[in-house]
Design a protein around this motif. Structure first.
Motif, PDB file in Angstrom:
ATOM      1  N   THR A  78     -32.579  59.288  14.288  1.00 47.85           N
ATOM      2  CA  THR A  78     -32.226  59.263  15.716  1.00 47.85           C
ATOM      3  C   THR A  78     -31.509  60.547  16.118  1.00 47.85           C
ATOM      4  O   THR A  78     -31.357  60.814  17.307  1.00 47.85           O
ATOM      5  CB  THR A  78     -31.319  58.061  16.033  1.00 47.85           C
ATOM      6  OG1 THR A  78     -30.140  58.135  15.222  1.00 47.85           O
ATOM      7  CG2 THR A  78     -32.041  56.743  15.796  1.00 47.85           C
ATOM      8  N   LEU A  79     -31.098  61.353  15.149  1.00 53.59           N
ATOM      9  CA  LEU A  79     -30.437  62.625  15.432  1.00 53.59           C
ATOM     10  C   LEU A  79     -31.442  63.762  15.634  1.00 53.59           C
ATOM     11  O   LEU A  79     -31.055  64.878  15.972  1.00 53.59           O
ATOM     12  CB  LEU A  79     -29.492  62.998  14.281  1.00 53.59           C
ATOM     13  CG  LEU A  79     -28.386  61.999  13.972  1.00 53.59           C
ATOM     14  CD1 LEU A  79     -27.594  62.455  12.757  1.00 53.59           C
ATOM     15  CD2 LEU A  79     -27.466  61.829  15.173  1.00 53.59           C
ATOM     16  N   PHE A  80     -32.728  63.482  15.432  1.00 55.25           N
ATOM     17  CA  PHE A  80     -33.762  64.510  15.521  1.00 55.25           C
ATOM     18  C   PHE A  80     -33.738  65.188  16.880  1.00 55.25           C
ATOM     19  O   PHE A  80     -33.625  64.544  17.920  1.00 55.25           O
ATOM     20  CB  PHE A  80     -35.140  63.889  15.280  1.00 55.25           C
ATOM     21  CG  PHE A  80     -36.286  64.856  15.464  1.00 55.25           C
ATOM     22  CD1 PHE A  80     -36.502  65.871  14.554  1.00 55.25           C
ATOM     23  CD2 PHE A  80     -37.143  64.735  16.545  1.00 55.25           C
ATOM     24  CE1 PHE A  80     -37.557  66.760  14.717  1.00 55.25           C
ATOM     25  CE2 PHE A  80     -38.199  65.611  16.715  1.00 55.25           C
ATOM     26  CZ  PHE A  80     -38.414  66.633  15.805  1.00 55.25           C
ATOM     27  N   ASN A  81     -33.845  66.517  16.866  1.00 56.91           N
ATOM     28  CA  ASN A  81     -33.931  67.296  18.085  1.00 56.91           C
ATOM     29  C   ASN A  81     -35.071  68.295  17.899  1.00 56.91           C
ATOM     30  O   ASN A  81     -34.916  69.301  17.206  1.00 56.91           O
ATOM     31  CB  ASN A  81     -32.621  68.022  18.369  1.00 56.91           C
ATOM     32  CG  ASN A  81     -32.648  68.752  19.700  1.00 56.91           C
ATOM     33  OD1 ASN A  81     -33.701  69.144  20.200  1.00 56.91           O
ATOM     34  ND2 ASN A  81     -31.483  68.948  20.272  1.00 56.91           N
ATOM     35  N   GLY A  82     -36.194  68.017  18.475  1.00 60.01           N
ATOM     36  CA  GLY A  82     -37.380  68.858  18.321  1.00 60.01           C
ATOM     37  C   GLY A  82     -37.249  70.242  18.912  1.00 60.01           C
ATOM     38  O   GLY A  82     -38.088  71.107  18.659  1.00 60.01           O
ATOM     39  N   LYS A  83     -36.216  70.488  19.699  1.00 64.25           N
ATOM     40  CA  LYS A  83     -36.027  71.813  20.290  1.00 64.25           C
ATOM     41  C   LYS A  83     -35.360  72.794  19.332  1.00 64.25           C
ATOM     42  O   LYS A  83     -35.424  73.989  19.536  1.00 64.25           O
ATOM     43  CB  LYS A  83     -35.184  71.699  21.566  1.00 64.25           C
ATOM     44  CG  LYS A  83     -35.871  70.921  22.666  1.00 64.25           C
ATOM     45  CD  LYS A  83     -34.981  70.816  23.882  1.00 64.25           C
ATOM     46  CE  LYS A  83     -35.660  69.971  24.957  1.00 64.25           C
ATOM     47  NZ  LYS A  83     -34.814  69.819  26.134  1.00 64.25           N
ATOM     48  N   HIS A  84     -34.708  72.276  18.291  1.00 65.94           N
ATOM     49  CA  HIS A  84     -34.043  73.157  17.331  1.00 65.94           C
ATOM     50  C   HIS A  84     -35.058  73.788  16.389  1.00 65.94           C
ATOM     51  O   HIS A  84     -36.007  73.139  15.962  1.00 65.94           O
ATOM     52  CB  HIS A  84     -33.010  72.381  16.511  1.00 65.94           C
ATOM     53  CG  HIS A  84     -31.814  71.973  17.306  1.00 65.94           C
ATOM     54  ND1 HIS A  84     -30.900  71.066  16.848  1.00 65.94           N
ATOM     55  CD2 HIS A  84     -31.363  72.337  18.525  1.00 65.94           C
ATOM     56  CE1 HIS A  84     -29.949  70.893  17.745  1.00 65.94           C
ATOM     57  NE2 HIS A  84     -30.216  71.657  18.774  1.00 65.94           N
ATOM     58  N   ILE A 157     -11.399  62.030  16.455  1.00 64.41           N
ATOM     59  CA  ILE A 157     -12.745  61.801  16.991  1.00 64.41           C
ATOM     60  C   ILE A 157     -12.841  60.380  17.528  1.00 64.41           C
ATOM     61  O   ILE A 157     -12.154  59.475  17.078  1.00 64.41           O
ATOM     62  CB  ILE A 157     -13.853  62.062  15.946  1.00 64.41           C
ATOM     63  CG1 ILE A 157     -13.760  61.086  14.777  1.00 64.41           C
ATOM     64  CG2 ILE A 157     -13.834  63.495  15.474  1.00 64.41           C
ATOM     65  CD1 ILE A 157     -14.931  61.179  13.811  1.00 64.41           C
ATOM     66  N   GLY A 158     -13.705  60.208  18.475  1.00 62.42           N
ATOM     67  CA  GLY A 158     -13.909  58.894  19.065  1.00 62.42           C
ATOM     68  C   GLY A 158     -14.952  58.098  18.307  1.00 62.42           C
ATOM     69  O   GLY A 158     -15.577  58.580  17.349  1.00 62.42           O
ATOM     70  N   ALA A 159     -15.182  56.888  18.759  1.00 66.75           N
ATOM     71  CA  ALA A 159     -16.123  55.982  18.102  1.00 66.75           C
ATOM     72  C   ALA A 159     -17.550  56.533  18.147  1.00 66.75           C
ATOM     73  O   ALA A 159     -18.293  56.414  17.172  1.00 66.75           O
ATOM     74  CB  ALA A 159     -16.065  54.606  18.754  1.00 66.75           C
ATOM     75  N   GLU A 160     -17.937  57.150  19.254  1.00 61.06           N
ATOM     76  CA  GLU A 160     -19.295  57.689  19.370  1.00 61.06           C
ATOM     77  C   GLU A 160     -19.523  58.811  18.358  1.00 61.06           C
ATOM     78  O   GLU A 160     -20.541  58.834  17.656  1.00 61.06           O
ATOM     79  CB  GLU A 160     -19.545  58.200  20.788  1.00 61.06           C
ATOM     80  CG  GLU A 160     -20.949  58.709  20.997  1.00 61.06           C
ATOM     81  CD  GLU A 160     -21.203  59.186  22.425  1.00 61.06           C
ATOM     82  OE1 GLU A 160     -22.228  59.854  22.610  1.00 61.06           O
ATOM     83  OE2 GLU A 160     -20.400  58.902  23.323  1.00 61.06           O
ATOM     84  N   LEU A 164     -22.094  59.060  15.063  1.00 54.80           N
ATOM     85  CA  LEU A 164     -23.033  60.143  14.792  1.00 54.80           C
ATOM     86  C   LEU A 164     -22.846  60.693  13.370  1.00 54.80           C
ATOM     87  O   LEU A 164     -23.816  60.997  12.683  1.00 54.80           O
ATOM     88  CB  LEU A 164     -22.867  61.269  15.820  1.00 54.80           C
ATOM     89  CG  LEU A 164     -23.296  60.943  17.244  1.00 54.80           C
ATOM     90  CD1 LEU A 164     -22.904  62.066  18.195  1.00 54.80           C
ATOM     91  CD2 LEU A 164     -24.793  60.674  17.311  1.00 54.80           C
ATOM     92  N   LEU A 165     -21.592  60.807  12.942  1.00 53.96           N
ATOM     93  CA  LEU A 165     -21.323  61.276  11.576  1.00 53.96           C
ATOM     94  C   LEU A 165     -21.864  60.292  10.539  1.00 53.96           C
ATOM     95  O   LEU A 165     -22.454  60.692   9.534  1.00 53.96           O
ATOM     96  CB  LEU A 165     -19.830  61.492  11.366  1.00 53.96           C
ATOM     97  CG  LEU A 165     -19.234  62.715  12.063  1.00 53.96           C
ATOM     98  CD1 LEU A 165     -17.717  62.704  11.970  1.00 53.96           C
ATOM     99  CD2 LEU A 165     -19.787  63.992  11.489  1.00 53.96           C
ATOM    100  N   GLY A 172     -29.218  61.632   6.252  1.00 52.45           N
ATOM    101  CA  GLY A 172     -29.257  62.843   5.427  1.00 52.45           C
ATOM    102  C   GLY A 172     -29.245  62.562   3.948  1.00 52.45           C
ATOM    103  O   GLY A 172     -29.355  63.450   3.128  1.00 52.45           O
ATOM    104  N   ARG A 173     -29.052  61.280   3.588  1.00 54.92           N
ATOM    105  CA  ARG A 173     -29.062  60.819   2.188  1.00 54.92           C
ATOM    106  C   ARG A 173     -27.886  61.368   1.385  1.00 54.92           C
ATOM    107  O   ARG A 173     -28.062  61.893   0.291  1.00 54.92           O
ATOM    108  CB  ARG A 173     -30.378  61.177   1.521  1.00 54.92           C
ATOM    109  CG  ARG A 173     -31.552  60.523   2.212  1.00 54.92           C
ATOM    110  CD  ARG A 173     -32.817  60.791   1.466  1.00 54.92           C
ATOM    111  NE  ARG A 173     -33.908  60.120   2.157  1.00 54.92           N
ATOM    112  CZ  ARG A 173     -35.084  60.651   2.318  1.00 54.92           C
ATOM    113  NH1 ARG A 173     -35.355  61.824   1.834  1.00 54.92           N
ATOM    114  NH2 ARG A 173     -36.013  59.994   2.947  1.00 54.92           N
TER     115      ARG A 173
END
Length: 178
Positions: A78-84, A157-160, A164-165, A172-173
């Motif tokens: 869900t972290l995938f960013n095709g623009k990178h 850091i917040g909950a969001e 993400l981490l 990332g395994r």
């Protein structure tokens, strides 16, 4: 108009409702090198172990090689960013071969290989300077932490962001067979 947060009063963060977190949470992983299992030259056992995907470990030898994947370049995350573009962030010893990653997964290769044709590693040992993409200055390396992998969760850091981490760690395994 919201009032600014008072900086002279610390924010209390709790864990399980009973324990206050007063510092960062640090996760340290020590990995060990694996070798082919060969007991007293018994090639039959070695073939059996290979067929089962079993490796033996070298108990006293840490494995400080980068590993895992950067899930921002994996279509399965869900972290995938095709623009990178991976080569803008990684290169040289910062990338993995496709085969070594796919040995850990039953998913097809095209989900992991970025447009540059390689897979960026996700985790690097303590002695690696991620900002400058090279070995840290020797004075910054803690002798007891060489070849260890550390993750830091800052209490600010917040909950969001914490979510993400955690997703990065899982996708990332960070935890695998080694």
């Amino acid at each position: 108009v919201p009032s600014p947060r008072r900086t002279d009063v610390p924010i209390l963060r709790s864990l399980s409702g009973f324990n206050n977190i007063i510092g960062a949470v640090v996760i340290t992983q020590k990995r060990v090198r694996t070798i082919e299992c060969l007991i007293d030259g018994n090639e039959g056992f070695a073939k059996f172990a290979r067929a089962g995907g079993v490796n033996c470990t070298r108990r006293n030898q840490k494995d400080g090689r980068a590993y895992g994947i950067d899930p921002t370049f994996s279509r399965f995350s869900t972290l995938f960013n095709g623009k990178h573009v991976a080569s803008e962030f990684y290169g040289g010893q910062l990338v993995s071969s496709t085969g070594s990653i796919l040995n850990l997964s039953s998913q097809p290769a095209e989900g992991f290989v970025g447009p540059d044709g390689f897979i960026p590693f996700g985790f690097f040992p303590h002695q690696w300077d991620a900002s400058n993409r090279r070995q840290k200055n020797q004075s910054w390396i803690l002798p007891g932490a060489v070849d260890e992998f550390k993750l830091f969760f800052d209490v600010r850091i917040g909950a969001e962001q914490a979510g993400l981490l955690l997703t990065y760690i899982q996708d990332g395994r960070f935890i695998d067979d080694s």
